[in-house]
Design a protein around this motif. Structure first.
Motif, mmCIF file in Angstrom:
data_model
loop_
_atom_site.group_PDB
_atom_site.id
_atom_site.type_symbol
_atom_site.label_atom_id
_atom_site.label_comp_id
_atom_site.label_asym_id
_atom_site.label_seq_id
_atom_site.Cartn_x
_atom_site.Cartn_y
_atom_site.Cartn_z
ATOM 1 N N GLN A 118 -33.333 37.158 -60.730
ATOM 2 C CA GLN A 118 -33.760 36.196 -60.099
ATOM 3 C C GLN A 118 -35.368 36.073 -60.190
ATOM 4 N N HIS A 119 -35.981 36.990 -60.274
ATOM 5 C CA HIS A 119 -37.456 37.276 -60.997
ATOM 6 C C HIS A 119 -37.705 36.774 -62.166
ATOM 7 N N ILE A 120 -36.828 37.206 -63.023
ATOM 8 C CA ILE A 120 -36.889 36.907 -64.410
ATOM 9 C C ILE A 120 -36.801 35.364 -64.696
ATOM 10 N N ILE A 121 -35.819 34.528 -64.225
ATOM 11 C CA ILE A 121 -35.970 33.147 -64.173
ATOM 12 C C ILE A 121 -36.574 32.444 -63.196
ATOM 13 N N GLY A 122 -36.767 33.164 -62.162
ATOM 14 C CA GLY A 122 -37.958 32.537 -61.155
ATOM 15 C C GLY A 122 -37.308 31.742 -60.047
ATOM 16 N N SER A 123 -35.864 31.945 -59.796
ATOM 17 C CA SER A 123 -35.301 30.955 -59.085
ATOM 18 C C SER A 123 -34.046 31.655 -58.439
ATOM 19 N N PHE A 153 -33.492 27.503 -54.989
ATOM 20 C CA PHE A 153 -34.988 27.791 -54.581
ATOM 21 C C PHE A 153 -35.709 28.770 -55.461
ATOM 22 N N ARG A 154 -37.207 28.664 -55.711
ATOM 23 C CA ARG A 154 -37.947 29.322 -56.311
ATOM 24 C C ARG A 154 -38.043 30.437 -55.839
ATOM 25 N N VAL A 155 -38.530 31.655 -56.479
ATOM 26 C CA VAL A 155 -38.616 32.901 -55.816
ATOM 27 C C VAL A 155 -39.551 33.808 -56.459
ATOM 28 N N SER A 156 -40.313 34.657 -56.127
ATOM 29 C CA SER A 156 -41.132 35.355 -56.887
ATOM 30 C C SER A 156 -41.198 36.669 -56.266
ATOM 31 N N PRO A 157 -42.194 37.733 -56.908
ATOM 32 C CA PRO A 157 -42.373 39.169 -56.452
ATOM 33 C C PRO A 157 -42.777 39.125 -54.846
ATOM 34 N N ASP A 158 -43.308 37.856 -54.166
ATOM 35 C CA ASP A 158 -44.103 37.811 -53.039
ATOM 36 C C ASP A 158 -43.115 37.419 -52.038
ATOM 37 N N VAL A 159 -41.644 37.298 -52.249
ATOM 38 C CA VAL A 159 -40.679 36.769 -51.233
ATOM 39 C C VAL A 159 -39.541 37.525 -51.407
ATOM 40 N N PRO A 175 -29.932 16.780 -32.528
ATOM 41 C CA PRO A 175 -31.055 15.779 -32.874
ATOM 42 C C PRO A 175 -32.069 15.709 -32.254
ATOM 43 N N GLY A 176 -33.306 15.843 -32.669
ATOM 44 C CA GLY A 176 -34.491 15.945 -32.044
ATOM 45 C C GLY A 176 -34.897 16.977 -31.558
ATOM 46 N N GLU A 177 -34.248 18.231 -31.861
ATOM 47 C CA GLU A 177 -34.755 19.655 -31.020
ATOM 48 C C GLU A 177 -35.566 19.995 -32.274
ATOM 49 N N THR A 178 -36.365 21.005 -31.820
ATOM 50 C CA THR A 178 -37.549 21.870 -32.606
ATOM 51 C C THR A 178 -36.836 23.195 -32.877
ATOM 52 N N ILE A 179 -36.735 23.591 -34.318
ATOM 53 C CA ILE A 179 -36.440 24.835 -34.618
ATOM 54 C C ILE A 179 -37.435 25.641 -35.395
ATOM 55 N N ALA A 180 -37.457 26.664 -35.075
ATOM 56 C CA ALA A 180 -38.757 27.605 -35.584
ATOM 57 C C ALA A 180 -38.110 28.619 -36.275
ATOM 58 N N ASP A 181 -38.366 28.938 -37.534
ATOM 59 C CA ASP A 181 -38.110 29.894 -38.643
ATOM 60 C C ASP A 181 -39.209 30.920 -38.613
ATOM 61 N N ILE A 182 -39.159 32.175 -37.866
ATOM 62 C CA ILE A 182 -40.234 33.061 -37.939
ATOM 63 C C ILE A 182 -40.066 34.136 -39.066
ATOM 64 N N GLY A 183 -41.115 34.347 -39.741
ATOM 65 C CA GLY A 183 -41.002 35.187 -41.019
ATOM 66 C C GLY A 183 -40.075 34.435 -41.959
ATOM 67 N N THR A 184 -40.626 33.372 -42.466
ATOM 68 C CA THR A 184 -39.851 32.343 -43.453
ATOM 69 C C THR A 184 -39.819 32.810 -44.851
ATOM 70 N N GLY A 185 -40.742 33.679 -45.328
ATOM 71 C CA GLY A 185 -40.666 33.966 -46.649
ATOM 72 C C GLY A 185 -40.560 32.818 -47.744
ATOM 73 N N SER A 186 -39.595 32.787 -48.469
ATOM 74 C CA SER A 186 -39.355 31.825 -49.527
ATOM 75 C C SER A 186 -39.116 30.255 -48.861
ATOM 76 N N GLY A 187 -38.705 30.421 -47.509
ATOM 77 C CA GLY A 187 -38.431 29.074 -46.764
ATOM 78 C C GLY A 187 -36.720 28.845 -46.746
ATOM 79 N N VAL A 188 -36.084 29.661 -47.332
ATOM 80 C CA VAL A 188 -34.712 29.169 -47.486
ATOM 81 C C VAL A 188 -34.218 28.403 -46.178
#
Length: 282
Positions: free
Chosen positions: A76-81, A89-95, A115-128
């Motif tokens: 995944q690092h070699i191809i970047g995704s 999703f794009r990935v890197s050695p930082d995630v 619908p209409g709620e708020t969701i929080a993702d804590i420590g999202t990393g690459s954001g997946v």
């Protein structure tokens, strides 16, 4: 294979499988890399087995296979995704490279979001998780991470996939400043430092330590989130953590002690191992 001047798809697959096995790597990586460099996925790759690779396809493929086999660098690092929930999703050695187990956490949150709620993702990393939730639900999604490099990758993924996510830099819940959150989700670092020596080199040497390891037998991230959540006036109605398969009882106990207003349950993954701790506010 001694002469690699001409190589059919079939020969490329055979060579890669043998070369990877000689280096104690998974042979399926050869298939994934060949799909990437030829643009042929699944059955299409095998339908075109007799054709020769172009010079560019062959050179890139052979180099990538050798790099993965000889160094352990994740493909995944070699191809970047990397794939997640049907998207790339794009990935890197930082995630952290997304894992299939996390798709089960995604499934759980998607089916419980309103619908209409708020969701929080804590420590999202690459954001997946954050990006996928923004695309798969009708909720507002916010996400935090302490790493500016990870947030850069997450923002790029949101932009590339057309997802509206509000990203905040900082540790755990701190950047949200008691924002009204309905669902809190997190796949935090949960591997104990003592287990580092037992990890596969492709994980140990290439995934960021910040996303892998936690103090106190891998529980410190959960302890911090529970402690910060305890001080919130308005509690999320649902909290869900991905956990290590041996941590179900310990994480449940943390929640019950720090946040007695929640009903806690451990959910098993498809292989029958503890994978998610959910807590519903009574």
């Amino acid at each position: 294979m001694n002469d690699m001047s001409d190589m059919t798809i079939r020969e490329a697959l055979q060579w890669a499988s043998s070369f990877l096995q000689e280096h104690n790597r998974e042979s399926r990586v050869g298939i994934l890399l060949l799909e990437y460099y030829t643009g042929l996925e699944g059955a299409r790759l095998y339908m075109e087995e007799p054709r020769n690779l172009s010079g560019k396809e062959k050179d890139r493929f052979v180099k990538a296979v050798r790099t993965h086999a000889e160094t352990g660098e994740p493909y995944q690092h070699i191809i970047g995704s990397a794939p997640f929930y049907g998207r790339t999703f794009r990935v890197s050695p930082d995630v952290l490279i997304p894992r299939q187990e996390t798709e089960e956490l995604m499934d759980f949150i998607r089916t419980h979001a309103r619908p209409g709620e708020t969701i929080a993702d804590i420590g999202t990393g690459s954001g997946v998780l954050a990006v996928t939730l923004a695309l798969e639900t009708e909720a507002e999604v916010v996400a935090t991470d302490i790493s500016p490099e990870a947030l850069s990758v997450a923002r790029e993924n949101a932009w590339n996939l057309g997802a509206r996510v509000h990203f905040y830099e900082g540790s755990f819940l701190t950047p949200l400043e008691e924002k009204e959150i309905d669902i809190l989700v997190s796949n935090p670092p949960y591997i104990a430092w003592e287990e580092k020596k037992d990890l596969d080199a492709t994980v140990r040497d290439y995934d960021p330590e910040l996303a892998l390891f936690a103090d106190n037998d891998g529980l410190s991230a959960y302890e911090t989130i529970c402690r910060e959540l305890k001080g919130w006036r308005r509690k999320p109605r649902l909290v869900a953590f991905e956990i290590g398969y041996t941590q179900g009882a310990a994480v449940s106990r943390l929640f019950e002690e720090a946040l007695p207003g929640y009903e806690v349950e451990v959910i098993k993954d498809l292989s029958g191992k503890d994978r998610i701790v959910k807590a519903v506010y009574k």
